[in-house]
Each structure stands twice: as C-alpha cells, then as structure tokens.
Motif scaffolding. Structure first.
Motif, PDB file in Angstrom:
ATOM      1  N   LYS A 114       0.843  -1.213   0.000  1.00  0.00           N
ATOM      2  CA  LYS A 114       0.000   0.000   0.000  1.00  0.00           C
ATOM      3  C   LYS A 114       0.872   1.255   0.000  1.00  0.00           C
ATOM      4  CE  LYS A 114      -0.810  -0.550   4.982  1.00  0.00           C
ATOM      5  NZ  LYS A 114      -0.719  -1.857   5.519  1.00  0.00           N
ATOM      6  N   ARG A 115       0.217   2.398  -0.205  1.00  0.00           N
ATOM      7  CA  ARG A 115       0.978   3.645  -0.336  1.00  0.00           C
ATOM      8  C   ARG A 115       1.712   3.948   0.958  1.00  0.00           C
ATOM      9  NH1 ARG A 115       1.731   7.365  -3.810  1.00  0.00           N
ATOM     10  NH2 ARG A 115       2.068   9.492  -3.084  1.00  0.00           N
ATOM     11  N   ILE A 116       3.030   4.045   0.861  1.00  0.00           N
ATOM     12  CA  ILE A 116       3.804   4.221   2.080  1.00  0.00           C
ATOM     13  C   ILE A 116       4.956   5.190   1.850  1.00  0.00           C
ATOM     14  CG2 ILE A 116       3.345   1.982   3.158  1.00  0.00           C
ATOM     15  CD1 ILE A 116       6.264   1.379   1.984  1.00  0.00           C
ATOM     16  N   ARG A 117       5.546   5.626   2.962  1.00  0.00           N
ATOM     17  CA  ARG A 117       6.714   6.504   2.893  1.00  0.00           C
ATOM     18  C   ARG A 117       7.957   5.612   2.914  1.00  0.00           C
ATOM     19  NH1 ARG A 117       9.036   8.517   7.579  1.00  0.00           N
ATOM     20  NH2 ARG A 117       7.173   7.765   8.625  1.00  0.00           N
ATOM     21  N   LEU A 118       8.735   5.682   1.862  1.00  0.00           N
ATOM     22  CA  LEU A 118       9.934   4.836   1.772  1.00  0.00           C
ATOM     23  C   LEU A 118      11.110   5.489   2.480  1.00  0.00           C
ATOM     24  CD1 LEU A 118      10.053   3.848  -2.011  1.00  0.00           C
ATOM     25  CD2 LEU A 118       9.584   2.298  -0.112  1.00  0.00           C
ATOM     26  N   PRO A 119      11.968   4.699   3.097  1.00  0.00           N
ATOM     27  CA  PRO A 119      13.223   5.288   3.578  1.00  0.00           C
ATOM     28  C   PRO A 119      14.088   5.659   2.371  1.00  0.00           C
ATOM     29  CG  PRO A 119      13.233   2.895   3.870  1.00  0.00           C
ATOM     30  CD  PRO A 119      11.868   3.268   3.357  1.00  0.00           C
ATOM     31  N   SER A 120      14.879   6.711   2.503  1.00  0.00           N
ATOM     32  CA  SER A 120      15.811   7.062   1.415  1.00  0.00           C
ATOM     33  C   SER A 120      17.063   6.195   1.514  1.00  0.00           C
ATOM     34  CB  SER A 120      16.241   8.522   1.514  1.00  0.00           C
ATOM     35  OG  SER A 120      15.115   9.335   1.459  1.00  0.00           O
ATOM     36  N   HIS A 121      17.327   5.741   2.721  1.00  0.00           N
ATOM     37  CA  HIS A 121      18.523   4.922   2.946  1.00  0.00           C
ATOM     38  C   HIS A 121      18.162   3.828   3.950  1.00  0.00           C
ATOM     39  CE1 HIS A 121      23.011   4.866   4.478  1.00  0.00           C
ATOM     40  NE2 HIS A 121      22.572   3.674   4.096  1.00  0.00           N
TER      41      HIS A 121
END
Ligand code: IPE
Ligand code: IPE
Ligand code: MG
Length: 233
Positions: free
Chosen positions: A2-9
């Motif tokens: 589902k729509r989520i906030r991804l880590p950049s690292h």
C-alpha cells in the motif's frame, strides 16, 4: 504494497547465517553462502521498490576474530563475488562502495573491490554500500585522529565528512535479522536518529515480503527528531 513513505537509505545487519545453517545440520559456511545470495535478492528488491541507498553489514572488524576456517570461508565468498561472479553486483545497477578497513584483506580481494568500484562509479540512480571489516568505533577514532592531524576543531557536518560514509546521508531505517537486539558496532554515529527494526528471521530466510513489512512498519512511525508534533485535530 500500500501507499507508504519509503526510507531514502536502508541498512541491513545481516545476522543469523550460522544459526540458520546449524538448524539445517549444515556447516556455518553454507549459511554464509546462502546469506550472500539473499543479500543480492533483498538489495535488488529494495532498489526495485524505489529506495536509492542500501547499506549492508557484510563483515564486522570483530568478525575477524572468528576461527580461521570461517574467516577463510568468508574471504572466499568475497573473492568470488568481488571478482569471478561480480556480475551479481553489476546486475544491481547500483554504484558499489565498499566501506571498512580493507588493508586487512588479501590483495586479490582488494583488487576485485577496486575494479568493481571503478566499474560502477558513474552510476547515479542507486548506491550500495558494502561494509567489510567495518567497525564504527574504529571509524570514529580514525576520524578524530584525522581532525587532530589537520589541527582543527570539527562540527557535526565536517566530522561526518571524515567518516567512511562521507557524502552518504544517514540511514533512515536499520533492519537487523537474527533476533539480536543490538547494533554490534555498526554506524554508531550515523544511527543517531535511525529507526530500528528487528526481525527474528535469520538472514538467509529474510524474504522480500519481510522487507516490505519492515518498510510498512517504518512508514507508520512518527519521527520526531527530538521535536514535538502538533496533534492533528
Ligand atoms: C552474520 O551471520 C554474518 C557474519 C557475521 C559474517 P553470523 O555468522 O553471525 O550468524 P549467527 O549469528 O552465528 O547465526
Ligand atoms: C554483526 O553480527 C555483524 C554482521 C552481521 C556482519 P555478529 O554476529 O558479528 O554480531 P554479534 O557478535 O552477535 O554482536
Ligand atoms: Mg551473528
């Protein structure tokens, strides 16, 4: 997912290879071999999901204290994947950066690392940091000594630039497999505000779905960085 906030690292402490093998009545080296294969699978999935920076803890400085036979097996794996089978790294389409005290490694492995780094240096979309013979305390002490030798005081910004991770943003999420709840000398300075996620799965059995679960869990967290957040009405 589902729509989520991804880590950049995202960083992985890939622990549990030995126990995973032992449970299958196989030698520890088998666990390491399967662990490397899983590393490629999980890194590829992380990049596929859109995470631009991945860091893996492949060998700690302290791991060199293990019995010679195991250290040799680990070196053989590096030998294989940093040269003969380097296409496994190349296929990730990422810039490969190897971090740690490489001086303790056999020369042929160092050469393989230098070549792989050179071959991938112009890739800009994704970055894979592979920590080999890495120890965070050692890294910090070296950075302090470097500052002393330049005869200058440091602030957070330029101290970061003296670390082996210079130029790489801090990890947003650190995932440790294998059930242990510790950092084991990994990115101690850089992890100041990292979210930590611990999985009881052993590294060779940590699946793409497990990675997605870790990211979903991260996505639901409230990162305050010491600040307060106005309650939403
Ligand atoms: C992690 O697995 C890989 C390395 C440290 C090289 P371990 O070898 O620590 O596996 P366990 O923790 O003994 O199961
Ligand atoms: C941490 O695992 C190092 C890597 C995964 C490469 P260890 O197995 O060495 O950590 P400890 O000894 O359990 O703290
Ligand atoms: Mg371990």
């Amino acid at each position: 997912m589902k729509r989520i906030r991804l880590p950049s690292h995202i960083a992985f402490i890939m622990d549990g290879n030995g126990r995973w093998a032992k449970r299958r009545f196989r030698p520890r080296g088998y666990g390491h071999r399967m662990g490397v294969q899983n590393m490629f699978k999980i890194c590829a999935h992380a990049f596929h999901l859109g995470i631009p920076i991945v860091t893996v803890y492949a060998l700690s400085a302290e791991n060199l204290k293990r019995p010679r036979e195991e250290v040799e097996e680990l070196f053989d794996l590096f030998r294989t994947y940093f040269s003969k089978k380097k296409e496994k790294f190349l296929e990730l389409n990422a810039k490969i950066n190897v971090i740690g005290d490489l001086s303790a490694l056999p020369e042929d492995i160092r050469e393989g690392i230098a070549e792989l780094t050179q071959d991938t240096k112009d890739r800009t979309q994704s970055l894979l940091n592979v920590c080999v013979n890495y120890g965070s305390r050692q890294e910090i002490i070296e950075a302090v000594n470097a500052a002393v030798s330049y005869g200058r005081f440091v602030d957070e910004q330029n101290f970061s630039e003296l670390l082996l991770t210079a130029g790489v943003p801090d990890p947003d999420l650190i995932v440790r497999t294998g059930g242990e709840l510790r950092l084991s000398n990994f990115l101690l300075f850089q992890a100041a505000y990292s979210e930590l996620y611990f999985s009881n799965k052993m590294w060779p059995e940590f699946s793409k779905r497990d990675l997605e679960k870790a990211i979903e869990n991260y996505s639901a967290r409230d990162r305050r960085f010491g600040n307060v957040r106005e309650e939403k009405r």
